[in-house]
Design a protein around this motif. Structure first.
Motif, PDB file in Angstrom:
ATOM      1  N   ILE A  63       0.869  -1.170   0.000  1.00 20.49           N
ATOM      2  CA  ILE A  63       0.000   0.000   0.000  1.00 20.49           C
ATOM      3  C   ILE A  63       0.905   1.219   0.000  1.00 20.49           C
ATOM      4  O   ILE A  63       1.828   1.320   0.816  1.00 20.49           O
ATOM      5  CB  ILE A  63      -0.912   0.026   1.242  1.00 20.49           C
ATOM      6  CG1 ILE A  63      -1.798  -1.208   1.282  1.00 20.49           C
ATOM      7  CG2 ILE A  63      -1.746   1.310   1.272  1.00 20.49           C
ATOM      8  CD1 ILE A  63      -2.513  -1.413   2.593  1.00 20.49           C
ATOM      9  N   ASP A  64       0.666   2.136  -0.918  1.00 20.82           N
ATOM     10  CA  ASP A  64       1.465   3.357  -1.006  1.00 20.82           C
ATOM     11  C   ASP A  64       0.631   4.530  -0.537  1.00 20.82           C
ATOM     12  O   ASP A  64      -0.528   4.667  -0.936  1.00 20.82           O
ATOM     13  CB  ASP A  64       1.915   3.590  -2.451  1.00 20.82           C
ATOM     14  CG  ASP A  64       2.776   2.450  -2.961  1.00 20.82           C
ATOM     15  OD1 ASP A  64       3.965   2.438  -2.641  1.00 20.82           O
ATOM     16  OD2 ASP A  64       2.242   1.571  -3.667  1.00 20.82           O
ATOM     17  N   LEU A  65       1.219   5.363   0.287  1.00 17.91           N
ATOM     18  CA  LEU A  65       0.589   6.614   0.719  1.00 17.91           C
ATOM     19  C   LEU A  65       1.396   7.755   0.140  1.00 17.91           C
ATOM     20  O   LEU A  65       2.608   7.843   0.361  1.00 17.91           O
ATOM     21  CB  LEU A  65       0.564   6.707   2.247  1.00 17.91           C
ATOM     22  CG  LEU A  65       0.151   8.058   2.848  1.00 17.91           C
ATOM     23  CD1 LEU A  65      -1.271   8.439   2.450  1.00 17.91           C
ATOM     24  CD2 LEU A  65       0.300   8.035   4.365  1.00 17.91           C
ATOM     25  N   TYR A  66       0.747   8.599  -0.637  1.00 19.92           N
ATOM     26  CA  TYR A  66       1.372   9.816  -1.156  1.00 19.92           C
ATOM     27  C   TYR A  66       0.841  10.967  -0.320  1.00 19.92           C
ATOM     28  O   TYR A  66      -0.369  11.112  -0.161  1.00 19.92           O
ATOM     29  CB  TYR A  66       1.042   9.997  -2.640  1.00 19.92           C
ATOM     30  CG  TYR A  66       1.684   8.931  -3.498  1.00 19.92           C
ATOM     31  CD1 TYR A  66       2.940   9.133  -4.054  1.00 19.92           C
ATOM     32  CD2 TYR A  66       1.048   7.715  -3.721  1.00 19.92           C
ATOM     33  CE1 TYR A  66       3.542   8.142  -4.821  1.00 19.92           C
ATOM     34  CE2 TYR A  66       1.643   6.726  -4.480  1.00 19.92           C
ATOM     35  CZ  TYR A  66       2.882   6.945  -5.026  1.00 19.92           C
ATOM     36  OH  TYR A  66       3.487   5.973  -5.776  1.00 19.92           O
ATOM     37  N   TYR A  67       1.752  11.772   0.217  1.00 20.89           N
ATOM     38  CA  TYR A  67       1.368  12.789   1.193  1.00 20.89           C
ATOM     39  C   TYR A  67       2.104  14.086   0.907  1.00 20.89           C
ATOM     40  O   TYR A  67       3.270  14.061   0.517  1.00 20.89           O
ATOM     41  CB  TYR A  67       1.711  12.285   2.614  1.00 20.89           C
ATOM     42  CG  TYR A  67       0.873  12.919   3.684  1.00 20.89           C
ATOM     43  CD1 TYR A  67      -0.375  12.406   4.012  1.00 20.89           C
ATOM     44  CD2 TYR A  67       1.312  14.057   4.352  1.00 20.89           C
ATOM     45  CE1 TYR A  67      -1.164  13.002   4.980  1.00 20.89           C
ATOM     46  CE2 TYR A  67       0.535  14.657   5.316  1.00 20.89           C
ATOM     47  CZ  TYR A  67      -0.699  14.116   5.630  1.00 20.89           C
ATOM     48  OH  TYR A  67      -1.479  14.711   6.584  1.00 20.89           O
ATOM     49  N   PRO A  68       1.456  15.239   1.119  1.00 21.47           N
ATOM     50  CA  PRO A  68       2.121  16.524   0.853  1.00 21.47           C
ATOM     51  C   PRO A  68       3.429  16.653   1.642  1.00 21.47           C
ATOM     52  O   PRO A  68       3.524  16.204   2.785  1.00 21.47           O
ATOM     53  CB  PRO A  68       1.112  17.570   1.330  1.00 21.47           C
ATOM     54  CG  PRO A  68      -0.207  16.870   1.331  1.00 21.47           C
ATOM     55  CD  PRO A  68       0.093  15.418   1.617  1.00 21.47           C
ATOM     56  N   ILE A  69       4.396  17.270   1.039  1.00 22.21           N
ATOM     57  CA  ILE A  69       5.736  17.370   1.619  1.00 22.21           C
ATOM     58  C   ILE A  69       5.829  18.445   2.702  1.00 22.21           C
ATOM     59  O   ILE A  69       6.826  18.545   3.396  1.00 22.21           O
ATOM     60  CB  ILE A  69       6.773  17.637   0.496  1.00 22.21           C
ATOM     61  CG1 ILE A  69       8.201  17.367   0.961  1.00 22.21           C
ATOM     62  CG2 ILE A  69       6.667  19.047  -0.035  1.00 22.21           C
ATOM     63  CD1 ILE A  69       8.607  15.948   0.837  1.00 22.21           C
ATOM     64  N   ASP A  70       4.771  19.218   2.915  1.00 22.21           N
ATOM     65  CA  ASP A  70       4.865  20.401   3.766  1.00 22.21           C
ATOM     66  C   ASP A  70       4.919  20.147   5.274  1.00 22.21           C
ATOM     67  O   ASP A  70       5.279  21.036   6.028  1.00 22.21           O
ATOM     68  CB  ASP A  70       3.739  21.393   3.438  1.00 22.21           C
ATOM     69  CG  ASP A  70       2.355  20.796   3.592  1.00 22.21           C
ATOM     70  OD1 ASP A  70       2.241  19.579   3.794  1.00 22.21           O
ATOM     71  OD2 ASP A  70       1.380  21.558   3.506  1.00 22.21           O
ATOM     72  N   SER A  71       4.585  18.951   5.759  1.00 20.02           N
ATOM     73  CA  SER A  71       4.597  18.715   7.203  1.00 20.02           C
ATOM     74  C   SER A  71       4.959  17.279   7.533  1.00 20.02           C
ATOM     75  O   SER A  71       4.157  16.368   7.318  1.00 20.02           O
ATOM     76  CB  SER A  71       3.235  19.055   7.820  1.00 20.02           C
ATOM     77  OG  SER A  71       3.230  18.710   9.190  1.00 20.02           O
ATOM     78  N   ARG A  72       6.151  17.096   8.087  1.00 22.39           N
ATOM     79  CA  ARG A  72       6.576  15.751   8.480  1.00 22.39           C
ATOM     80  C   ARG A  72       5.739  15.242   9.657  1.00 22.39           C
ATOM     81  O   ARG A  72       5.420  14.063   9.738  1.00 22.39           O
ATOM     82  CB  ARG A  72       8.063  15.762   8.840  1.00 22.39           C
ATOM     83  CG  ARG A  72       8.629  14.441   9.323  1.00 22.39           C
ATOM     84  CD  ARG A  72       8.549  13.371   8.232  1.00 22.39           C
ATOM     85  NE  ARG A  72       8.930  12.069   8.723  1.00 22.39           N
ATOM     86  CZ  ARG A  72      10.095  11.497   8.522  1.00 22.39           C
ATOM     87  NH1 ARG A  72      11.022  12.123   7.812  1.00 22.39           N
ATOM     88  NH2 ARG A  72      10.357  10.318   8.996  1.00 22.39           N
ATOM     89  N   THR A  73       5.361  16.126  10.574  1.00 20.29           N
ATOM     90  CA  THR A  73       4.566  15.672  11.714  1.00 20.29           C
ATOM     91  C   THR A  73       3.169  15.226  11.271  1.00 20.29           C
ATOM     92  O   THR A  73       2.644  14.238  11.780  1.00 20.29           O
ATOM     93  CB  THR A  73       4.465  16.750  12.815  1.00 20.29           C
ATOM     94  OG1 THR A  73       3.942  17.950  12.251  1.00 20.29           O
ATOM     95  CG2 THR A  73       5.813  17.023  13.443  1.00 20.29           C
ATOM     96  N   ALA A  74       2.574  15.928  10.316  1.00 20.23           N
ATOM     97  CA  ALA A  74       1.270  15.498   9.781  1.00 20.23           C
ATOM     98  C   ALA A  74       1.414  14.139   9.091  1.00 20.23           C
ATOM     99  O   ALA A  74       0.530  13.280   9.207  1.00 20.23           O
ATOM    100  CB  ALA A  74       0.715  16.539   8.817  1.00 20.23           C
TER     101      ALA A  74
END
Length: 116
Positions: A63-74
């Motif tokens: 399973i791949d999750l693509y996530y915005p690069i703007d917040s590592r904690t999020a």
């Protein structure tokens, strides 16, 4: 009646949906903004099955999750929510990726499970 693997994929999709992150079965067009999951390839081995009787499949699902690069904690919160939603032993790796036309976090989850 569906195959055990189809039922398993439906269950994974439903559980991931509880995180509020959209679930896809193939990588969407670059216009689709993250976050989103892609339920990807799997391997299966039915050698644990008896010659006659119910099928038992030893499977490994990516399973791949693509996530915005703007917040590592999020991102870390999304990883945590994913693990809670799936309620399974999960291996994961966090990468920085630009394969979808922009730089994003790409988390690769691997679930190993027995399907009956």
């Amino acid at each position: 009646m569906y195959s055990p693997m189809t039922e398993y994929l439906k269950m994974v999709s439903t559980r991931l949906g509880t995180t509020g992150i959209p679930v896809k079965f193939k990588l969407p067009d670059a216009k689709v903004k993250e976050p989103f999951y892609v339920i990807g390839p799997h391997t299966g081995n039915d050698s644990p099955s008896a010659k006659f009787g119910p099928a038992i499949i030893d499977t490994s699902l990516q399973i791949d999750l693509y996530y915005p690069i703007d917040s590592r904690t999020a991102l870390e919160e999304a990883v945590f929510k994913t693990k809670i939603a799936l309620n399974k032993r999960i291996d994961h790796q966090i990468l920085i990726d630009n394969s979808i036309g922009r730089e994003v976090y790409h988390v690769v989850f691997r679930i190993n499970d027995y399907i009956y």
